[in-house]
Scaffold this motif. Structure first.
Motif, mmCIF file in Angstrom:
data_model
loop_
_atom_site.group_PDB
_atom_site.id
_atom_site.type_symbol
_atom_site.label_atom_id
_atom_site.label_comp_id
_atom_site.label_asym_id
_atom_site.label_seq_id
_atom_site.Cartn_x
_atom_site.Cartn_y
_atom_site.Cartn_z
ATOM 1 N N ILE A 39 0.839 -1.191 0.000
ATOM 2 C CA ILE A 39 0.000 0.000 0.000
ATOM 3 C C ILE A 39 0.880 1.250 0.000
ATOM 4 N N PRO A 40 0.749 2.125 -0.992
ATOM 5 C CA PRO A 40 1.535 3.380 -1.009
ATOM 6 C C PRO A 40 1.214 4.239 0.211
ATOM 7 N N GLY A 41 2.188 5.020 0.640
ATOM 8 C CA GLY A 41 2.027 5.855 1.816
ATOM 9 C C GLY A 41 0.763 6.699 1.828
ATOM 10 N N PRO A 42 0.446 7.421 0.735
ATOM 11 C CA PRO A 42 -0.737 8.284 0.745
ATOM 12 C C PRO A 42 -2.051 7.524 0.942
ATOM 13 N N ARG A 43 -2.070 6.212 0.684
ATOM 14 C CA ARG A 43 -3.296 5.426 0.821
ATOM 15 C C ARG A 43 -3.344 4.617 2.108
ATOM 16 N N ARG A 95 8.064 -2.540 -13.376
ATOM 17 C CA ARG A 95 7.195 -1.435 -12.952
ATOM 18 C C ARG A 95 6.393 -1.811 -11.712
ATOM 19 N N ARG A 96 5.892 -3.056 -11.674
ATOM 20 C CA ARG A 96 5.149 -3.504 -10.501
ATOM 21 C C ARG A 96 6.070 -3.576 -9.287
ATOM 22 N N ALA A 97 7.284 -4.087 -9.492
ATOM 23 C CA ALA A 97 8.256 -4.183 -8.395
ATOM 24 C C ALA A 97 8.633 -2.809 -7.874
ATOM 25 N N ALA A 98 8.732 -1.832 -8.771
ATOM 26 C CA ALA A 98 9.067 -0.466 -8.354
ATOM 27 C C ALA A 98 8.006 0.090 -7.420
ATOM 28 N N ALA A 99 6.734 -0.132 -7.766
ATOM 29 C CA ALA A 99 5.642 0.344 -6.912
ATOM 30 C C ALA A 99 5.653 -0.364 -5.571
ATOM 31 N N ASP A 100 5.869 -1.689 -5.577
ATOM 32 C CA ASP A 100 5.871 -2.457 -4.331
ATOM 33 C C ASP A 100 7.039 -2.066 -3.435
ATOM 34 N N ALA A 101 8.195 -1.811 -4.034
ATOM 35 C CA ALA A 101 9.384 -1.484 -3.245
ATOM 36 C C ALA A 101 9.233 -0.177 -2.488
ATOM 37 N N CYS A 102 8.377 0.713 -2.971
ATOM 38 C CA CYS A 102 8.186 2.019 -2.338
ATOM 39 C C CYS A 102 6.905 2.085 -1.517
ATOM 40 N N ALA A 103 6.287 0.936 -1.260
ATOM 41 C CA ALA A 103 5.020 0.890 -0.546
ATOM 42 C C ALA A 103 5.204 0.225 0.812
ATOM 43 N N VAL A 104 4.219 0.440 1.688
ATOM 44 C CA VAL A 104 4.190 -0.251 2.975
ATOM 45 C C VAL A 104 3.774 -1.687 2.736
ATOM 46 N N ALA A 163 2.909 6.318 7.231
ATOM 47 C CA ALA A 163 2.445 6.795 5.924
ATOM 48 C C ALA A 163 3.332 7.914 5.411
ATOM 49 N N SER A 164 3.732 8.816 6.310
ATOM 50 C CA SER A 164 4.597 9.929 5.923
ATOM 51 C C SER A 164 5.973 9.428 5.497
ATOM 52 N N LEU A 165 6.516 8.467 6.244
ATOM 53 C CA LEU A 165 7.822 7.901 5.905
ATOM 54 C C LEU A 165 7.787 7.247 4.531
ATOM 55 N N PRO A 172 12.596 10.756 9.848
ATOM 56 C CA PRO A 172 11.351 10.138 10.327
ATOM 57 C C PRO A 172 10.127 10.751 9.664
ATOM 58 N N GLY A 173 9.073 9.958 9.621
ATOM 59 C CA GLY A 173 7.813 10.474 9.109
ATOM 60 C C GLY A 173 7.157 11.382 10.136
ATOM 61 N N LYS A 174 6.234 12.209 9.683
ATOM 62 C CA LYS A 174 5.550 13.150 10.561
ATOM 63 C C LYS A 174 4.121 12.684 10.810
ATOM 64 N N GLY A 175 3.595 13.054 11.976
ATOM 65 C CA GLY A 175 2.212 12.717 12.284
ATOM 66 C C GLY A 175 2.030 12.433 13.755
ATOM 67 N N SER A 176 0.787 12.439 14.200
ATOM 68 C CA SER A 176 0.489 12.252 15.622
ATOM 69 C C SER A 176 0.298 10.801 16.002
#
Length: 225
Positions: free
Chosen positions: A22-26, A208-217, A83-85, A72-76
């Motif tokens: 899951i990408p950070g923004p989602r 391309r799929r691996a690139a997306a997965d590597a940058c996701a949670v 998600a921020s990280l 570090p990522g930001k947030g409460s």
């Protein structure tokens, strides 16, 4: 005493699990939907990640795509910070290799900015014995050596001019490690390696799929029994 149904072997059934990227923004939305489906969740640290334990017994183990490394990522909340990280842009060098082909690329923000892919052939193992098997084994080893040397050269050319922060390997574990150990990639051998990616025979689409997965949670979800 409650007796749970068992399978044909007589063993108790194990909980089903699956992995999502899951990408950070989602991520926040994903966690909200997980709680809506399984009940209120509690957080606890687990195995270098964050474990969400839901009211119905379902769990979700969340792992960041890369270490904090002073950014570090930001947030409460823990999820907000994760998600921020994961939303930060880090430049990765990806090396995917299997017996049938390879794909290498430079990745940032889940997108491929430079790449090369192609096919190479390493013969399958032989069931023959004696001297025939020995000749076959030598030929197969020579093919594997030629593949790793070639892919290392391609990767070095693709990575050149980019500030690669981390390496991501995928496909065949032994072959991908052998590629990094080649002299052509000596400059990158000391880079931190992120989670290994299990992929099919590499090509541009798989990269391309691996690139997306590597940058996701990475999330490992285990359903309740």
């Amino acid at each position: 005493m409650e007796i749970r149904p068992s399978g044909p072997s007589g063993k108790q059934p194990s909980a089903a699990s699956r992995t999502a990227f899951i990408p950070g923004p989602r991520l926040t939305g994903w966690v909200e939907r997980f709680a809506a489906s399984h009940g209120a969740v509690e957080e606890e640290p687990n195995d270098g990640g964050t474990l969400l334990r839901a009211a119905d017994g379902a769990t979700a183990l969340l792992r960041a795509p890369w270490p904090v490394d002073g950014r570090p990522g930001k947030g409460s909340t823990t999820v907000d910070r994760l998600a921020s990280l994961a939303s930060q842009e880090r430049r990765l060098g990806i090396i995917l290799v299997r017996r049938g082909g390879y794909a290498v690329g430079v990745v940032s923000g889940g997108k491929v900015s430079a790449s090369k892919s192609g096919s190479r052939y390493i013969q399958s193992r032989s069931a023959a014995g004696g001297s025939s098997q020995q000749r076959f084994a030598r030929r197969r080893e020579n093919q594997a050596n030629a593949l790793t040397e070639a892919v290392a050269g391609y990767a070095a050319g693709v990575f050149a001019g980019h500030s690669i922060e981390y390496l991501v390997l995928g496909g065949d574990a032994a072959l991908s490690v052998a590629v990094v150990e080649e002299a052509a990639l000596r400059e990158y051998a000391s880079r931190k390696r992120l989670a290994f990616l299990a992929v099919a025979d590499p090509n541009a689409t798989v990269l391309r799929r691996a690139a997306a997965d590597a940058c996701a949670v990475q999330i490992q979800v285990t359903d309740p029994l």
